[in-house]
Design a protein around this motif. Structure first.
Motif, PDB file in Angstrom:
ATOM      1  N   VAL A   1      62.967  47.064 -23.670  1.00  0.00           N
ATOM      2  CA  VAL A   1      63.415  45.619 -23.741  1.00  0.00           C
ATOM      3  C   VAL A   1      63.293  45.356 -24.992  1.00  0.00           C
ATOM      4  N   TYR A   2      64.539  44.901 -25.891  1.00  0.00           N
ATOM      5  CA  TYR A   2      64.534  44.805 -27.121  1.00  0.00           C
ATOM      6  C   TYR A   2      63.594  45.400 -27.925  1.00  0.00           C
ATOM      7  N   GLY A   3      63.809  46.916 -27.774  1.00  0.00           N
ATOM      8  CA  GLY A   3      62.788  47.766 -28.630  1.00  0.00           C
ATOM      9  C   GLY A   3      61.531  48.140 -28.352  1.00  0.00           C
ATOM     10  N   VAL A   4      61.087  47.133 -27.134  1.00  0.00           N
ATOM     11  CA  VAL A   4      59.614  47.412 -26.961  1.00  0.00           C
ATOM     12  C   VAL A   4      59.519  47.805 -25.491  1.00  0.00           C
ATOM     13  N   GLY A   5      58.653  48.942 -25.454  1.00  0.00           N
ATOM     14  CA  GLY A   5      58.448  49.654 -24.147  1.00  0.00           C
ATOM     15  C   GLY A   5      57.514  48.872 -23.246  1.00  0.00           C
ATOM     16  N   VAL A   6      58.227  48.355 -22.111  1.00  0.00           N
ATOM     17  CA  VAL A   6      57.398  47.653 -21.136  1.00  0.00           C
ATOM     18  C   VAL A   6      57.222  48.429 -19.760  1.00  0.00           C
TER      19      VAL A   6
ATOM     20  N   VAL B   1      63.918  53.956 -18.721  1.00  0.00           N
ATOM     21  CA  VAL B   1      63.176  55.236 -19.045  1.00  0.00           C
ATOM     22  C   VAL B   1      62.704  55.823 -17.853  1.00  0.00           C
ATOM     23  N   ALA B   2      62.097  55.220 -16.985  1.00  0.00           N
ATOM     24  CA  ALA B   2      61.492  55.782 -15.782  1.00  0.00           C
ATOM     25  C   ALA B   2      61.218  54.757 -14.544  1.00  0.00           C
ATOM     26  N   ASP B   3      61.440  55.365 -13.430  1.00  0.00           N
ATOM     27  CA  ASP B   3      61.313  54.391 -12.304  1.00  0.00           C
ATOM     28  C   ASP B   3      60.192  55.166 -11.298  1.00  0.00           C
ATOM     29  N   ASP B   4      59.644  54.524 -10.585  1.00  0.00           N
ATOM     30  CA  ASP B   4      58.637  55.028  -9.623  1.00  0.00           C
ATOM     31  C   ASP B   4      57.507  55.802 -10.210  1.00  0.00           C
ATOM     32  N   ALA B   5      57.684  56.816 -10.836  1.00  0.00           N
ATOM     33  CA  ALA B   5      56.619  57.708 -11.393  1.00  0.00           C
ATOM     34  C   ALA B   5      56.776  57.531 -12.922  1.00  0.00           C
ATOM     35  N   VAL B   6      55.981  57.266 -13.817  1.00  0.00           N
ATOM     36  CA  VAL B   6      55.931  57.129 -15.218  1.00  0.00           C
ATOM     37  C   VAL B   6      54.969  58.270 -15.824  1.00  0.00           C
TER      38      VAL B   6
ATOM     39  N   GLU C   1      47.537  59.946 -32.524  1.00  0.00           N
ATOM     40  CA  GLU C   1      47.271  58.556 -33.186  1.00  0.00           C
ATOM     41  C   GLU C   1      47.182  57.585 -32.050  1.00  0.00           C
ATOM     42  N   ASN C   2      46.843  57.778 -30.987  1.00  0.00           N
ATOM     43  CA  ASN C   2      46.591  56.911 -29.701  1.00  0.00           C
ATOM     44  C   ASN C   2      47.486  56.122 -29.441  1.00  0.00           C
ATOM     45  N   GLN C   3      48.886  56.678 -29.568  1.00  0.00           N
ATOM     46  CA  GLN C   3      50.011  56.125 -28.704  1.00  0.00           C
ATOM     47  C   GLN C   3      50.310  56.852 -27.709  1.00  0.00           C
ATOM     48  N   LEU C   4      50.631  55.796 -26.694  1.00  0.00           N
ATOM     49  CA  LEU C   4      51.356  56.231 -25.232  1.00  0.00           C
ATOM     50  C   LEU C   4      52.558  56.278 -25.469  1.00  0.00           C
ATOM     51  N   ILE C   5      53.345  57.435 -24.950  1.00  0.00           N
ATOM     52  CA  ILE C   5      54.562  57.821 -24.824  1.00  0.00           C
ATOM     53  C   ILE C   5      54.900  58.197 -23.235  1.00  0.00           C
ATOM     54  N   GLY C   6      56.018  57.434 -22.980  1.00  0.00           N
ATOM     55  CA  GLY C   6      56.281  57.378 -21.407  1.00  0.00           C
ATOM     56  C   GLY C   6      57.395  57.888 -20.991  1.00  0.00           C
ATOM     57  N   SER C   7      57.651  58.766 -20.209  1.00  0.00           N
ATOM     58  CA  SER C   7      58.921  59.484 -19.667  1.00  0.00           C
ATOM     59  C   SER C   7      59.064  59.708 -18.293  1.00  0.00           C
ATOM     60  N   ALA C   8      60.111  60.004 -17.766  1.00  0.00           N
ATOM     61  CA  ALA C   8      60.377  60.426 -16.273  1.00  0.00           C
ATOM     62  C   ALA C   8      60.265  61.919 -16.123  1.00  0.00           C
TER      63      ALA C   8
ATOM     64  N   ALA D   1      72.545  53.054 -21.207  1.00  0.00           N
ATOM     65  CA  ALA D   1      71.607  52.437 -20.453  1.00  0.00           C
ATOM     66  C   ALA D   1      70.125  53.112 -19.816  1.00  0.00           C
ATOM     67  N   VAL D   2      70.226  54.170 -20.533  1.00  0.00           N
ATOM     68  CA  VAL D   2      68.783  54.954 -20.295  1.00  0.00           C
ATOM     69  C   VAL D   2      68.545  55.770 -21.573  1.00  0.00           C
ATOM     70  N   ARG D   3      67.137  55.936 -21.736  1.00  0.00           N
ATOM     71  CA  ARG D   3      66.606  56.708 -22.821  1.00  0.00           C
ATOM     72  C   ARG D   3      65.400  57.614 -22.079  1.00  0.00           C
ATOM     73  N   ASN D   4      65.221  58.941 -22.693  1.00  0.00           N
ATOM     74  CA  ASN D   4      64.609  59.824 -22.201  1.00  0.00           C
ATOM     75  C   ASN D   4      62.858  59.612 -22.433  1.00  0.00           C
ATOM     76  N   TYR D   5      62.411  58.930 -23.217  1.00  0.00           N
ATOM     77  CA  TYR D   5      61.246  58.568 -23.515  1.00  0.00           C
ATOM     78  C   TYR D   5      61.188  57.303 -24.242  1.00  0.00           C
ATOM     79  N   LYS D   6      59.819  56.469 -24.249  1.00  0.00           N
ATOM     80  CA  LYS D   6      59.552  55.381 -25.123  1.00  0.00           C
ATOM     81  C   LYS D   6      57.831  55.179 -25.363  1.00  0.00           C
TER      82      LYS D   6
END
Length: 310
Positions: free
Chosen positions: A144-149, A174-179, A186-193, A219-224
């Motif tokens: 959402v506006y470049g922010v991974g929510v 990015v992902a629905d139901d299971a992320v 660097e302690n960043q969290l990268i989410g994907s489906a 309307a989609v992206r693979n990871y965020k």
């Protein structure tokens, strides 16, 4: 502890296996790469044998200056029981001693046409992704506006419906139901489906829809990267909800604390708009402006001025 195998590296990069094919199932447990220049020179006191050993022009040029006895001695030390594999860059010719002992000790020797620095960078990036700590969370991840929510909450509270409205408003799923979430160094969290449900959205009463097919590739992206967590919960009249935004909640995912906002759900509330505003407000805070803090300061100043005038 996560791990991968030499075979996975070979298949991913399509590198040539020169010898030691029997050891392709050797485990790789660290993402660091070793360039064993000192070891080839004879210093093995602090040899990191559990790393992939990378030989470039510098190492092999020095190796050629050694006599046969020294070569064999250094190679025996180099191919330890914990050594996953040896990789030779620039497509250079592999020394005979290395081929011989790799077969005996079943340590794969790989060759790559890439330059040493580029090979090391690509290999490190790949291993960090494969070996990063991971977890799976029930929720929906939206850009959402470049922010991974990351939207979480109990089942059937409206997470997927909110995500659908956000997609219609131009944001990306990015992902629905299971992320699936992995934590980088660097302690960043990268989410994907998960691959099985990538680009899919489940709407109760409607079924499963393919967001990319319906709304297009935009309307989609693979990871965020996960930057903000929004927790939806049924409105509880007995519970106090923050009305100013001064209280900052945190949710610990793996070893990383992520800002969390709790939004009560009841009929008439437009959750998609609230999520949009939360994402924009989060961006403003990162830029140094916090509306709640500014309001609180103005309120305090006004009260102090009123007291002075009394």
């Amino acid at each position: 502890m996560r791990k991968t195998h030499v075979r996975d590296v070979v298949q991913h990069f399509q590198w040539k296996v020169v010898s030691g094919e029997a050891g392709l199932m050797r485990e790789i447990t660290v993402s660091d790469i070793s360039r064993p220049g000192l070891e080839i020179a004879g210093f093995f006191d602090f040899y990191p044998s559990q790393r992939i050993q990378l030989l470039g022009k510098t190492e092999l040029s020095f190796y050629e200056t050694l006599n046969k006895e020294e070569r064999e001695k250094r190679i025996k030390f180099l191919l330890g029981d914990d050594t996953p594999c040896v990789c030779v860059s620039h497509g250079l010719e592999v020394p005979e001693e290395l081929i011989q002992y790799s077969k005996e000790r079943q340590v794969p020797v790989l060759t790559s046409p890439l330059a040493t620095t580029k090979l090391s960078s690509k290999l490190t990036t790949y291993l960090e992704g494969r070996l990063a700590p991971t977890t799976t969370m029930h929720g929906v991840l939206v850009d959402v506006y470049g922010v991974g929510v990351l939207i979480v909450g109990q089942s059937s509270i409206g997470k997927s419906e909110t995500a659908l409205e956000l997609v219609k408003r131009g944001h990306r799923l990015v992902a629905d139901d299971a992320v699936e979430i992995r934590q980088t160094q660097e302690n960043q969290l990268i989410g994907s489906a998960p691959e099985l449900i990538q680009h899919l959205l489940e709407i109760r009463g409607l079924g499963i829809i393919n967001v990319m097919t319906l709304f297009g590739a935009g309307a989609v992206r693979n990871y965020k990267r996960v930057s903000l967590v929004i927790r939806l919960e049924i409105w509880d009249p007995q519970k106090y909800y923050d009305r100013l935004g001064l209280d900052e909640e945190k949710l610990k995912i793996l070893d990383t604390d992520i800002p969390q906002i709790t939004i009560p759900v009841r009929p008439g509330r437009n959750l998609a708009v609230i999520v949009e505003v939360a994402a924009m407000n989060f961006r403003l805070k990162r830029m140094g402006y916090n509306a709640a803090v500014v309001f609180s300061k103005k309120l305090t100043d006004t009260i102090e001025e009123a007291i002075e005038d009394m």
